[in-house]
Write a protein that holds these residues in place. Structure first.
Motif, PDB file in Angstrom:
ATOM      1  N   TRP A  33     -85.913 111.664  47.521  1.00  0.00           N
ATOM      2  CA  TRP A  33     -85.754 111.161  48.884  1.00  0.00           C
ATOM      3  C   TRP A  33     -84.320 110.723  49.136  1.00  0.00           C
ATOM      4  O   TRP A  33     -83.780 110.921  50.227  1.00  0.00           O
ATOM      5  CB  TRP A  33     -86.713 110.001  49.140  1.00  0.00           C
ATOM      6  CG  TRP A  33     -86.789 109.622  50.587  1.00  0.00           C
ATOM      7  CD1 TRP A  33     -87.575 110.196  51.539  1.00  0.00           C
ATOM      8  CD2 TRP A  33     -86.025 108.604  51.251  1.00  0.00           C
ATOM      9  NE1 TRP A  33     -87.364 109.588  52.755  1.00  0.00           N
ATOM     10  CE2 TRP A  33     -86.412 108.616  52.614  1.00  0.00           C
ATOM     11  CE3 TRP A  33     -85.070 107.698  50.835  1.00  0.00           C
ATOM     12  CZ2 TRP A  33     -85.868 107.752  53.555  1.00  0.00           C
ATOM     13  CZ3 TRP A  33     -84.515 106.826  51.771  1.00  0.00           C
ATOM     14  CH2 TRP A  33     -84.910 106.857  53.108  1.00  0.00           C
ATOM     15  N   LEU A  34     -83.688 110.142  48.133  1.00  0.00           N
ATOM     16  CA  LEU A  34     -82.295 109.732  48.280  1.00  0.00           C
ATOM     17  C   LEU A  34     -81.413 110.938  48.584  1.00  0.00           C
ATOM     18  O   LEU A  34     -80.555 110.893  49.484  1.00  0.00           O
ATOM     19  CB  LEU A  34     -81.822 109.048  46.994  1.00  0.00           C
ATOM     20  CG  LEU A  34     -80.398 108.488  47.013  1.00  0.00           C
ATOM     21  CD1 LEU A  34     -80.297 107.300  47.951  1.00  0.00           C
ATOM     22  CD2 LEU A  34     -79.961 108.100  45.605  1.00  0.00           C
ATOM     23  N   VAL A  35     -81.612 112.037  47.870  1.00  0.00           N
ATOM     24  CA  VAL A  35     -80.780 113.235  48.039  1.00  0.00           C
ATOM     25  C   VAL A  35     -81.053 113.926  49.365  1.00  0.00           C
ATOM     26  O   VAL A  35     -80.126 114.277  50.108  1.00  0.00           O
ATOM     27  CB  VAL A  35     -81.009 114.216  46.869  1.00  0.00           C
ATOM     28  CG1 VAL A  35     -80.337 115.560  47.153  1.00  0.00           C
ATOM     29  CG2 VAL A  35     -80.478 113.630  45.569  1.00  0.00           C
ATOM     30  N   PHE A  36     -82.312 114.115  49.684  1.00  0.00           N
ATOM     31  CA  PHE A  36     -82.660 114.993  50.802  1.00  0.00           C
ATOM     32  C   PHE A  36     -82.958 114.267  52.112  1.00  0.00           C
ATOM     33  O   PHE A  36     -83.153 114.922  53.138  1.00  0.00           O
ATOM     34  CB  PHE A  36     -83.855 115.871  50.425  1.00  0.00           C
ATOM     35  CG  PHE A  36     -83.533 116.855  49.336  1.00  0.00           C
ATOM     36  CD1 PHE A  36     -82.747 117.960  49.591  1.00  0.00           C
ATOM     37  CD2 PHE A  36     -84.002 116.652  48.049  1.00  0.00           C
ATOM     38  CE1 PHE A  36     -82.439 118.856  48.592  1.00  0.00           C
ATOM     39  CE2 PHE A  36     -83.709 117.545  47.031  1.00  0.00           C
ATOM     40  CZ  PHE A  36     -82.915 118.651  47.298  1.00  0.00           C
ATOM     41  N   SER A  37     -82.984 112.949  52.097  1.00  0.00           N
ATOM     42  CA  SER A  37     -83.238 112.231  53.342  1.00  0.00           C
ATOM     43  C   SER A  37     -82.153 111.196  53.632  1.00  0.00           C
ATOM     44  O   SER A  37     -81.483 111.263  54.663  1.00  0.00           O
ATOM     45  CB  SER A  37     -84.613 111.551  53.295  1.00  0.00           C
ATOM     46  OG  SER A  37     -84.947 111.027  54.558  1.00  0.00           O
ATOM     47  N   TYR A  38     -81.962 110.246  52.728  1.00  0.00           N
ATOM     48  CA  TYR A  38     -81.025 109.166  53.013  1.00  0.00           C
ATOM     49  C   TYR A  38     -79.614 109.678  53.251  1.00  0.00           C
ATOM     50  O   TYR A  38     -78.932 109.241  54.188  1.00  0.00           O
ATOM     51  CB  TYR A  38     -81.019 108.141  51.883  1.00  0.00           C
ATOM     52  CG  TYR A  38     -80.067 106.993  52.159  1.00  0.00           C
ATOM     53  CD1 TYR A  38     -80.450 105.934  52.980  1.00  0.00           C
ATOM     54  CD2 TYR A  38     -78.759 106.995  51.655  1.00  0.00           C
ATOM     55  CE1 TYR A  38     -79.577 104.898  53.275  1.00  0.00           C
ATOM     56  CE2 TYR A  38     -77.879 105.959  51.948  1.00  0.00           C
ATOM     57  CZ  TYR A  38     -78.289 104.916  52.749  1.00  0.00           C
ATOM     58  OH  TYR A  38     -77.417 103.906  53.055  1.00  0.00           O
ATOM     59  N   THR A  39     -79.136 110.573  52.419  1.00  0.00           N
ATOM     60  CA  THR A  39     -77.745 111.029  52.544  1.00  0.00           C
ATOM     61  C   THR A  39     -77.502 111.744  53.868  1.00  0.00           C
ATOM     62  O   THR A  39     -76.387 111.709  54.394  1.00  0.00           O
ATOM     63  CB  THR A  39     -77.374 111.960  51.383  1.00  0.00           C
ATOM     64  OG1 THR A  39     -78.295 113.062  51.340  1.00  0.00           O
ATOM     65  CG2 THR A  39     -77.419 111.229  50.049  1.00  0.00           C
ATOM     66  N   VAL A  40     -78.533 112.374  54.406  1.00  0.00           N
ATOM     67  CA  VAL A  40     -78.383 113.070  55.690  1.00  0.00           C
ATOM     68  C   VAL A  40     -78.136 112.067  56.813  1.00  0.00           C
ATOM     69  O   VAL A  40     -77.213 112.221  57.626  1.00  0.00           O
ATOM     70  CB  VAL A  40     -79.630 113.924  55.979  1.00  0.00           C
ATOM     71  CG1 VAL A  40     -79.591 114.470  57.413  1.00  0.00           C
ATOM     72  CG2 VAL A  40     -79.722 115.078  54.989  1.00  0.00           C
ATOM     73  N   GLY A  41     -78.957 111.030  56.878  1.00  0.00           N
ATOM     74  CA  GLY A  41     -78.753 110.017  57.905  1.00  0.00           C
ATOM     75  C   GLY A  41     -77.437 109.293  57.746  1.00  0.00           C
ATOM     76  O   GLY A  41     -76.729 109.021  58.737  1.00  0.00           O
ATOM     77  N   ALA A  42     -77.068 108.966  56.503  1.00  0.00           N
ATOM     78  CA  ALA A  42     -75.826 108.231  56.261  1.00  0.00           C
ATOM     79  C   ALA A  42     -74.603 109.064  56.651  1.00  0.00           C
ATOM     80  O   ALA A  42     -73.669 108.549  57.288  1.00  0.00           O
ATOM     81  CB  ALA A  42     -75.737 107.827  54.785  1.00  0.00           C
ATOM     82  N   PHE A  43     -74.586 110.335  56.290  1.00  0.00           N
ATOM     83  CA  PHE A  43     -73.428 111.155  56.656  1.00  0.00           C
ATOM     84  C   PHE A  43     -73.382 111.402  58.160  1.00  0.00           C
ATOM     85  O   PHE A  43     -72.315 111.325  58.786  1.00  0.00           O
ATOM     86  CB  PHE A  43     -73.453 112.500  55.922  1.00  0.00           C
ATOM     87  CG  PHE A  43     -72.243 113.346  56.190  1.00  0.00           C
ATOM     88  CD1 PHE A  43     -71.067 113.125  55.504  1.00  0.00           C
ATOM     89  CD2 PHE A  43     -72.264 114.357  57.154  1.00  0.00           C
ATOM     90  CE1 PHE A  43     -69.932 113.883  55.760  1.00  0.00           C
ATOM     91  CE2 PHE A  43     -71.141 115.121  57.422  1.00  0.00           C
ATOM     92  CZ  PHE A  43     -69.972 114.884  56.720  1.00  0.00           C
ATOM     93  N   SER A  44     -74.529 111.673  58.766  1.00  0.00           N
ATOM     94  CA  SER A  44     -74.560 111.993  60.190  1.00  0.00           C
ATOM     95  C   SER A  44     -74.055 110.834  61.040  1.00  0.00           C
ATOM     96  O   SER A  44     -73.328 111.040  62.022  1.00  0.00           O
ATOM     97  CB  SER A  44     -75.989 112.348  60.618  1.00  0.00           C
ATOM     98  OG  SER A  44     -76.457 113.494  59.932  1.00  0.00           O
ATOM     99  N   LEU A  45     -74.406 109.597  60.663  1.00  0.00           N
ATOM    100  CA  LEU A  45     -74.104 108.440  61.503  1.00  0.00           C
ATOM    101  C   LEU A  45     -72.902 107.624  61.028  1.00  0.00           C
ATOM    102  O   LEU A  45     -72.251 106.963  61.828  1.00  0.00           O
ATOM    103  CB  LEU A  45     -75.321 107.523  61.572  1.00  0.00           C
ATOM    104  CG  LEU A  45     -76.440 108.026  62.487  1.00  0.00           C
ATOM    105  CD1 LEU A  45     -77.790 107.452  62.069  1.00  0.00           C
ATOM    106  CD2 LEU A  45     -76.143 107.675  63.943  1.00  0.00           C
ATOM    107  N   TRP A  46     -72.600 107.665  59.731  1.00  0.00           N
ATOM    108  CA  TRP A  46     -71.534 106.830  59.178  1.00  0.00           C
ATOM    109  C   TRP A  46     -70.399 107.622  58.538  1.00  0.00           C
ATOM    110  O   TRP A  46     -69.254 107.201  58.571  1.00  0.00           O
ATOM    111  CB  TRP A  46     -72.100 105.893  58.106  1.00  0.00           C
ATOM    112  CG  TRP A  46     -72.940 104.778  58.608  1.00  0.00           C
ATOM    113  CD1 TRP A  46     -73.029 104.318  59.892  1.00  0.00           C
ATOM    114  CD2 TRP A  46     -73.810 103.957  57.819  1.00  0.00           C
ATOM    115  NE1 TRP A  46     -73.897 103.270  59.959  1.00  0.00           N
ATOM    116  CE2 TRP A  46     -74.397 103.019  58.707  1.00  0.00           C
ATOM    117  CE3 TRP A  46     -74.144 103.922  56.477  1.00  0.00           C
ATOM    118  CZ2 TRP A  46     -75.301 102.057  58.267  1.00  0.00           C
ATOM    119  CZ3 TRP A  46     -75.047 102.962  56.035  1.00  0.00           C
ATOM    120  CH2 TRP A  46     -75.620 102.050  56.925  1.00  0.00           C
ATOM    121  N   GLY A  47     -70.729 108.729  57.905  1.00  0.00           N
ATOM    122  CA  GLY A  47     -69.763 109.421  57.066  1.00  0.00           C
ATOM    123  C   GLY A  47     -68.882 110.435  57.770  1.00  0.00           C
ATOM    124  O   GLY A  47     -68.073 111.110  57.136  1.00  0.00           O
TER     125      GLY A  47
END
Length: 488
Positions: A168-182
């Protein structure tokens, strides 16, 4: 010869780009957010559940904290904050080498340009080393995963959980974090998620609710009666969570600046207001205040203020607290009990209400209440403002709504796919005999050295509360005094 001052460069450990104040604050903020999870949520989860699930609930949080850190430095940090691979995803790579960690921190994809290609806002480059930023962002990823766990306490197969966390960390969290913060597409579109109302709270709430559906419910007896095993420890865990939120929102600007100060004040104002509103509603409708209710109100206030803590005025924080103390109260205490659909999903700690609903409310209210001057201090898109301030504020509210729909959709789909894949290899739910017994069956350990709920009594193992199954006859009576067991 002049004596070196405390703020003078001192190579190689203190280069001229290093701000000791910013670095000290960011490390402090990271420690505060880390304490929210370990031991804050570990204590809260262990004490808010039924006695027979105390060890299992605490262990799920403890495992997630450790597993997320290793995955974060091996791959996930740069997927969330590194170079762009896709508009919503960064290129995964380790964040372990000295050359990478000792240089000045930078978020390479956050450089924001006008339509004609000229630079509107430069890339975000905090005045401290990359190692500080990597650890700070890890604490956010860890608490997101632990919040999600609250939806599946009391029945998820621990092996399935151990597999679920890195996926879940790889395929879900990182997507939201990059899209909105990264520096992803939502970041450059101008969506405001100051410190994680969407990245953390909306995503954990939706993913937790989805996971609760696929894992299945607790035992009927646990769903009907699930009292906390230690209310005072529950308050201790909640206190760590509340106080740690000063690092959560105060560290989001990546500097010890005005925005950090505003955010810390607003965070506490909103949490206090929400707690008081929730408690008032409990008294009005149920006749008495509840500690669990007060903690839920605190939680919804903290989740609601997070997406706008540094960009709204303090009077707006009170308004957001009033909304976060009432709307999630209604969805949890009234709507949930009347909705057949909601009751079909066993969300153990109501994470959907306390985080998804509250995070969504916070994001949308930020689209209404974001103050232009405060926005210009921290946001990459100049001229950002809430709808109540006129100008292009109406568009801002629309952006907040669209971003919420993206986060909801991605987490629903990705969580479903991950769990269906795991289900091929192992059951998601514990077997019935483990569900009946609890910690003793799952871990071979108990939270308290007393025989009680969910445990099979073994006289050779437990004896009596006095340390032996029997006592010797006394001088007055030759009958045997039998030991006593306490059934909790």
């Amino acid at each position: 010869m002049a004596t070196p001052g405390p703020y003078d460069p001192h190579l190689p450990a203190v280069p001229d780009w290093l701000s000791k104040g910013d670095n000290a604050w960011q490390l402090t903020a990271a420690a505060l957010v880390g304490l929210q999870s370990m031991p804050g949520l570990v204590i809260l989860y262990a004490s808010i559940v039924k006695k027979k699930w105390a060890v299992n609930s605490a262990f799920m949080a403890l495992y997630a904290f450790a597993a997320v850190l290793i995955c974060w430095v091996l791959l996930c940090y740069r997927m969330a904050f590194g170079d762009k691979l896709l508009p919503f995803w960064g290129k995964g790579a380790p964040a372990l080498g000295q050359k990478y960690l000792a240089r000045q921190a930078i978020l390479p994809e956050t450089i924001h340009r006008y339509g004609n290609g000229t630079v509107e806002s430069p890339a975000n480059m905090p005045f401290y080393p990359m190692a500080t930023l990597v650890y700070y962002q890890f604490t956010f990823a860890a608490i997101t995963m632990i919040l999600l766990a609250g939806s599946v306490l009391g029945r998820m197969n621990i092996r399935a959980w151990m597999a679920f966390v890195p996926l879940w960390l790889v395929f879900s969290y990182t997507v939201g974090a990059f899209s909105l913060w990264g520096g992803g597409f939502l970041y450059h579109w101008g969506v405001i998620d100051y410190s994680g109302g969407y990245v953390i709270h909306l995503s954990s709430g939706i993913a937790g609710f989805t996971a609760a559906y696929w894992v299945g419910p607790r035992l009927k007896s646990d769903r009907e009666r699930f009292p906390p095993n230690n209310v005072l420890l529950m308050l201790a865990g909640a206190g760590l969570l509340w106080m740690g939120w000063s690092g959560f929102n105060g560290g989001a600007p990546y500097a010890a600046n005005i925005t950090a100060s505003v955010a810390v004040l607003n965070t506490n104002i909103c949490a206090a207001t929400s707690l008081l509103v929730w408690t008032t509603l409990d008294v009005v409708f149920f006749g008495r205040p509840s500690v669990i209710g007060a903690i839920q109100g605190m939680m919804t206030g903290l989740a609601c203020i997070t997406p706008g803590a540094g960009v709204v005025q303090s009077w707006a924080a009170i308004v957001m607290g009033m909304v976060s103390g009432s709307v999630p109260w209604f969805t949890m205490m009234i709507l949930h009990k009347k909705s057949i659909w909601l009751q079909k999903v066993d969300d153990t700690l109501g994470v959907f209400h306390t985080h998804a609903v509250a995070g969504l409310l916070g994001g949308l209210m930020t689209g209404l209440l974001a103050e232009p001057a405060l926005c210009n201090m921290v946001l990459p898109v100049t001229g950002s403002r809430g709808a109540f301030y006129g100008g292009n504020g109406g568009k801002q509210f629309l952006k907040q709504l669209v971003a919420a729909l993206f986060v909801i959709g991605w987490n629903l789909v990705s969580t479903t796919i991950i769990l269906l894949i795991i289900r091929i290899f192992m059951p998601l739910r514990m077997p019935e005999h483990e569900l009946m017994i609890g910690d003793d069956a799952v871990h071979g350990e108990e939270a308290y050295a007393l025989w009680g709920d969910g445990e099979k009594y073994d006289p050779n193992r437990h004896g009596s509360i006095f340390g032996a199954a029997e006592t010797t006859p006394n001088d007055y009576n030759h009958s045997t005094a039998r030991g006593v067991t306490i059934n909790l």
